[in-house]
Design a protein around this motif. Structure first.
Motif, short mmCIF file in Angstrom:
data_model
loop_
_atom_site.label_atom_id
_atom_site.label_comp_id
_atom_site.label_asym_id
_atom_site.label_seq_id
_atom_site.Cartn_x
_atom_site.Cartn_y
_atom_site.Cartn_z
N LEU A 165 -3.04 0.08 -10.92
CA LEU A 165 -3.68 0.06 -9.60
C LEU A 165 -4.84 1.04 -9.55
O LEU A 165 -4.71 2.20 -9.94
N GLN A 166 -5.97 0.55 -9.05
CA GLN A 166 -7.17 1.38 -8.92
C GLN A 166 -7.53 1.66 -7.46
O GLN A 166 -7.86 2.79 -7.11
N ALA A 167 -7.47 0.63 -6.63
CA ALA A 167 -7.80 0.78 -5.21
C ALA A 167 -7.00 -0.23 -4.41
O ALA A 167 -7.06 -1.43 -4.70
N VAL A 168 -6.25 0.25 -3.42
CA VAL A 168 -5.48 -0.65 -2.56
C VAL A 168 -5.87 -0.36 -1.11
O VAL A 168 -6.24 0.76 -0.76
N MET A 169 -5.77 -1.39 -0.29
CA MET A 169 -6.17 -1.27 1.11
C MET A 169 -5.02 -1.66 2.02
O MET A 169 -4.27 -2.59 1.74
N CYS A 170 -4.86 -0.92 3.10
CA CYS A 170 -3.84 -1.20 4.10
C CYS A 170 -4.52 -1.43 5.44
O CYS A 170 -5.41 -0.66 5.84
N CYS A 171 -4.11 -2.50 6.15
CA CYS A 171 -4.68 -2.79 7.45
C CYS A 171 -3.74 -3.71 8.20
O CYS A 171 -2.63 -3.99 7.74
N GLY A 172 -4.14 -4.16 9.38
CA GLY A 172 -3.38 -5.16 10.11
C GLY A 172 -2.58 -4.63 11.27
O GLY A 172 -2.36 -5.34 12.25
N SER A 173 -2.10 -3.40 11.18
CA SER A 173 -1.36 -2.77 12.26
C SER A 173 -1.36 -1.27 12.02
O SER A 173 -1.71 -0.82 10.92
N PRO A 174 -1.00 -0.46 13.04
CA PRO A 174 -1.06 0.99 12.88
C PRO A 174 -0.22 1.47 11.69
O PRO A 174 0.88 1.00 11.44
N LEU A 175 -0.78 2.43 10.96
CA LEU A 175 -0.13 3.01 9.79
C LEU A 175 0.34 4.41 10.13
O LEU A 175 -0.47 5.29 10.42
N ALA A 176 1.65 4.61 10.13
CA ALA A 176 2.22 5.93 10.47
C ALA A 176 1.75 6.97 9.47
O ALA A 176 1.63 6.70 8.27
N ALA A 177 1.49 8.18 9.98
CA ALA A 177 0.96 9.24 9.12
C ALA A 177 1.90 9.55 7.96
O ALA A 177 1.45 9.81 6.84
N GLY A 178 3.21 9.50 8.20
CA GLY A 178 4.16 9.79 7.14
C GLY A 178 4.09 8.77 6.02
O GLY A 178 4.13 9.12 4.83
#
Length: 403
Positions: A165-178
């Protein structure tokens, strides 16, 4: 992948499906359909302003709307994202969401532009995804928070090789800080959070900024502008909370056959320029980083004060007995509205509603205090993992009473 654009020969009932357990007899699977197409160029040259696609909104707050994008706007969107998400010709991208999703279009178009390889999963399973990452040496992927959460929780994660893995993206709904912190630490690659709307609003939190701005969703892509406006439609200063509005070259052409929705979503500045109302509440810090506070329609007004469910959820998710949480506003004779927390307890959790209310109310502001807690086995979500709070409100407002 060979493409086919001569729609006249496609059956009227054509559907693309992946991983559907019982497709209709007249559905076609994408593999055989692809292999039947000619190698010759289609002989069609779309103009910049020709309609490229219509993707329907998630419908988390109401009836889904068809979002129109032209070929030029979609191409610019892919260019900007490919740079922001660090795609290149050696990219091997895992698409683990349905191909109807705008999130899947991120991986598909960015990889195609860069000349990489796309691996399409028939369905998402954390163990299978980890095996695919290891076997196919996946470099890039885009997932929603609940998918990443399941990856980290999977028994196979500790023994899986995710070093490709080099770069991954998260989106779509709020991402908890933890969860964000855990992903940064455990994936061992560039982790990029994206805030965006299919309508054409995008910010990214770059890995270089993540630790210093952990609660932020980053800065807008080049070519995208953001402002924060108040209830009176006047622009607010840095640090003030209001509705996020945006404009730029990747903004949608409009909602399909919905002039009412187009009018409702438009904010006009003092130079008579059109901006998109996102329906989200947020603030900008002095460095231009965006912080999303909540959905405007999810905001609770209790005792005349604005209460943002996301603030309460951020506290509650840190309780060891809480696996998932959604806070909604319930009618209250005394306060107008009072927060109600709908909880999915963790495995083996034994906390009571009263204990959880007391624990939470010790840690939030007076106006944020919970009026009740409800437990359930799961939260309603759309196919992209967003919690459907309107369904929760409809269900609980008919049978739950809070102070």
């Amino acid at each position: 992948m060979r493409a086919h654009r001569r729609t006249a020969s496609i059956p009227q009932s054509f559907r693309v499906y992946l991983g559907v357990s019982a497709p209709r007899s007249d559905w076609l699977e994408i593999g055989p359909f692809r292999d039947q197409q000619p190698d010759a160029a289609p002989g069609v040259e779309p103009a910049d302003d020709d309609l490229c696609n219509i993707i329907y909104s998630s419908g988390t707050t109401g009836l889904p709307k068809g979002i129109e994008h032209t070929h030029r706007r979609r191409l610019d969107w892919a260019y900007d994202l490919a740079i922001g998400l660090r795609y290149h010709s050696g990219a091997v991208t895992l698409c683990a969401l349905g191909l109807y999703s705008n999130i899947s279009w991120v991986g598909l178009l960015c990889t195609f532009l860069a000349g990489g390889t796309v691996v399409v999963a028939r369905a998402f399973d954390a163990g299978a995804a980890l095996a695919t990452i290891e076997r196919r040496r996946i470099t890039h992927t885009s997932m929603v928070p609940v998918q990443f959460e399941r990856l980290l929780a999977a028994p196979a994660f500790a023994r899986s090789d995710v070093s490709s893995l080099q770069a991954v993206m998260c989106c779509g709904s709020p991402l908890a800080a933890g969860l964000k912190r855990a992903l940064i630490e455990r994936l061992g690659c560039a982790f990029i959070e994206l805030y965006g709307l299919t309508e054409g609003v995008i910010t990214t939190l770059a890995p270089e900024d993540a630790r210093a701005k952990l609660d932020s969703v980053g800065k807008p892509l080049p070519g995208t502008d953001l402002r924060i406006v108040g209830e009176d439609d006047r622009e607010l200063p840095r640090g003030a909370v209001g509705e996020i509005v945006s404009r730029g070259r990747i903004l949608m052409a409009g909602y399909h056959h919905r002039p009412d929705a187009n009018a409702d979503s438009t904010w006009i500045d003092d130079q008579q320029r059109r901006w998109l109302r996102t329906g989200d509440l947020g603030r900008l810090d002095d460095d231009g980083f965006l912080y999303v506070v909540d959905r405007r329609k999810d905001m609770i007004i209790s005792g005349g004060q604005n209460v943002y469910p996301a603030d309460i959820e951020a506290v509650m998710i840190t309780h060891p007995a809480v696996a998932e949480v959604a806070v909604i506003g319930m009618p209250s004779a005394e306060w107008g509205e009072t927060p109600l927390a709908v909880i999915v307890p963790g495995t083996g959790a034994t906390v009571t509603a009263g204990e959880l209310i007391a624990w939470t109310n010790e840690r939030v502001g007076k106006q944020q205090r919970l009026g009740g807690v409800e437990f359930r086995e799961s939260l309603p979500r759309n196919p992209n993992g967003k919690i459907l709070k309107r369904e929760l409100r409809h269900e609980y407002q008919s049978r739950v009473r809070v102070p």
